[in-house]
Scaffold this motif. Structure first.
Motif, mmCIF file in Angstrom:
data_model
loop_
_atom_site.group_PDB
_atom_site.id
_atom_site.type_symbol
_atom_site.label_atom_id
_atom_site.label_comp_id
_atom_site.label_asym_id
_atom_site.label_seq_id
_atom_site.Cartn_x
_atom_site.Cartn_y
_atom_site.Cartn_z
ATOM 1 N N SER A 31 14.067 -6.552 15.902
ATOM 2 C CA SER A 31 13.259 -5.493 16.475
ATOM 3 C C SER A 31 14.151 -4.487 17.186
ATOM 4 O O SER A 31 14.992 -4.861 18.009
ATOM 5 C CB SER A 31 12.255 -6.076 17.477
ATOM 6 O OG SER A 31 11.620 -5.043 18.187
ATOM 7 N N VAL A 32 13.973 -3.223 16.862
ATOM 8 C CA VAL A 32 14.728 -2.149 17.502
ATOM 9 C C VAL A 32 13.754 -1.083 17.971
ATOM 10 O O VAL A 32 12.902 -0.629 17.205
ATOM 11 C CB VAL A 32 15.751 -1.517 16.536
ATOM 12 C CG1 VAL A 32 16.413 -0.312 17.189
ATOM 13 C CG2 VAL A 32 16.804 -2.534 16.118
ATOM 14 N N SER A 33 13.870 -0.711 19.228
ATOM 15 C CA SER A 33 13.022 0.342 19.786
ATOM 16 C C SER A 33 13.884 1.486 20.294
ATOM 17 O O SER A 33 15.046 1.280 20.654
ATOM 18 C CB SER A 33 12.195 -0.190 20.962
ATOM 19 O OG SER A 33 11.253 -1.118 20.534
ATOM 20 N N GLU A 48 9.194 1.811 17.464
ATOM 21 C CA GLU A 48 9.808 0.515 17.265
ATOM 22 C C GLU A 48 9.821 0.170 15.783
ATOM 23 O O GLU A 48 8.852 0.437 15.067
ATOM 24 C CB GLU A 48 9.034 -0.582 17.999
ATOM 25 C CG GLU A 48 9.661 -1.965 17.825
ATOM 26 C CD GLU A 48 8.666 -3.103 17.830
ATOM 27 O OE1 GLU A 48 7.446 -2.846 17.853
ATOM 28 O OE2 GLU A 48 9.112 -4.254 17.813
ATOM 29 N N ALA A 92 16.923 -0.229 22.136
ATOM 30 C CA ALA A 92 16.828 -1.601 22.645
ATOM 31 C C ALA A 92 16.518 -2.544 21.495
ATOM 32 O O ALA A 92 15.766 -2.198 20.581
ATOM 33 C CB ALA A 92 15.727 -1.703 23.703
ATOM 34 N N SER A 93 17.098 -3.722 21.544
ATOM 35 C CA SER A 93 16.779 -4.715 20.518
ATOM 36 C C SER A 93 16.242 -5.968 21.192
ATOM 37 O O SER A 93 16.519 -6.236 22.359
ATOM 38 C CB SER A 93 18.007 -5.036 19.662
ATOM 39 O OG SER A 93 18.935 -5.865 20.342
ATOM 40 N N SER A 94 15.452 -6.701 20.459
ATOM 41 C CA SER A 94 14.913 -7.944 20.993
ATOM 42 C C SER A 94 14.744 -8.967 19.883
ATOM 43 O O SER A 94 14.705 -8.635 18.695
ATOM 44 C CB SER A 94 13.572 -7.698 21.702
ATOM 45 O OG SER A 94 12.572 -7.361 20.761
ATOM 46 N N LYS B 93 4.550 -10.117 23.951
ATOM 47 C CA LYS B 93 5.294 -9.959 22.714
ATOM 48 C C LYS B 93 4.395 -9.443 21.604
ATOM 49 O O LYS B 93 4.870 -8.909 20.622
ATOM 50 C CB LYS B 93 5.912 -11.296 22.332
ATOM 51 C CG LYS B 93 7.300 -11.231 21.735
ATOM 52 C CD LYS B 93 8.168 -10.176 22.372
ATOM 53 C CE LYS B 93 9.585 -10.180 21.809
ATOM 54 N NZ LYS B 93 10.352 -9.050 22.308
ATOM 55 N N ASN B 97 8.272 -4.791 20.609
ATOM 56 C CA ASN B 97 9.306 -4.348 21.529
ATOM 57 C C ASN B 97 8.959 -2.946 22.022
ATOM 58 O O ASN B 97 9.726 -2.016 21.881
ATOM 59 C CB ASN B 97 10.660 -4.375 20.817
ATOM 60 C CG ASN B 97 11.807 -4.106 21.765
ATOM 61 O OD1 ASN B 97 11.613 -3.897 22.953
ATOM 62 N ND2 ASN B 97 13.001 -4.088 21.213
ATOM 63 N N LYS B 98 7.749 -2.806 22.565
ATOM 64 C CA LYS B 98 7.291 -1.516 23.058
ATOM 65 C C LYS B 98 7.070 -1.664 24.552
ATOM 66 O O LYS B 98 6.118 -2.281 24.989
ATOM 67 C CB LYS B 98 5.978 -1.116 22.382
ATOM 68 C CG LYS B 98 5.368 0.167 22.929
ATOM 69 C CD LYS B 98 4.029 0.448 22.281
ATOM 70 C CE LYS B 98 3.393 1.695 22.884
ATOM 71 N NZ LYS B 98 2.070 1.969 22.288
#
Lengths: 114, 111
Positions: A31-33, A48, A92-94, B93, B97-98
């Motif tokens: 995930s990249v925002s 995202e 940001a990544s998660s 979640k 990822n917002k």
């Protein structure tokens, strides 16, 4: 392991031009925002991407777009730049397996439009 | 995502404990509470996250009362390098990822 990498760190563009910013997430993060930060508006969510698909989108005009590649790297593009697009752009990544909303941010790209 | 309310700024002195309270009256059952720290011209950095009661890590503690309508970030024995903006966020979640950032609390640590 390496953190989130954003390139370039600084950029100066002229009104009307277009710009592409790059973000390499932490290995294993899908995930990249993207966020825009300005003194007046604070930190605002742009969009995202997850597994090459846009999953969420903020309230920005269509001039702001992005994409994600199969290796999770992401790019953000801004066309027809305006002076008001001058900002710090953060990526940001998660990791999807984590609960809550822990995200890891890059150092950002400082874009100045003149 | 639930809206959060934090003080705009706080001053403290080196060695003191700093407590920042965040109100989130509309927090949902599945929401977690997360705090980030941001230095000028850098991306926010994750500090701590919790769901209820108390969470402690090497840099901070997070206190969450039973009704979860507020939370308090506690920074023990701050130093000058803790001068930063601190953001409280709530979310799940499921939102991806917002992240929705409020105005944050600007903490100034004085010598």
């Amino acid at each position: 392991k390496a953190g989130v990498t954003q390139t370039p760190r600084y950029l100066i563009k002229t009104r009307g031009q277009q710009v592409t910013l790059s973000c390499s997430p932490i290995s294993g993060h899908r995930s990249v925002s993207w966020y825009q930060q300005t003194p007046g508006q604070g930190l605002q969510f742009l969009f995202e991407y997850f597994s090459e698909t846009q999953r969420n989108k903020g309230n920005f005009p269509g001039r702001f777009s992005g994409r994600q590649f199969s290796n999770s790297r992401s790019e953000m593009n801004v066309s027809t730049l305006e002076l008001g697009d001058s900002a710090l752009y953060l990526c940001a990544s998660s990791w999807e397996g984590a609960p809550g909303t822990e995200a890891f941010f890059g150092q950002g790209t400082r874009l100045t439009v003149v | 995502l639930a809206k959060t309310t934090q003080p705009i700024s706080m001053d403290s002195y080196e060695g003191q404990e700093v407590n920042i309270t965040c109100s989130h009256n509309n927090i949902a059952t599945n929401d977690y509470i997360t705090w980030y720290q941001q230095f000028p011209s850098q991306g926010p950095r994750f500090i701590i996250q919790g769901y209820k009661t108390k969470v402690t890590n090497e840099v901070a503690s997070l206190f969450i009362p039973a009704d979860r309508k507020s939370s308090t970030l506690s920074l023990p024995r701050v130093s000058l390098s803790d001068t930063a903006v601190y953001y409280c966020l709530v979310g799940t979640k499921a939102a991806g990822n917002k992240l929705t950032f409020g105005g944050g609390t600007r903490v100034l640590v004085k010598p």
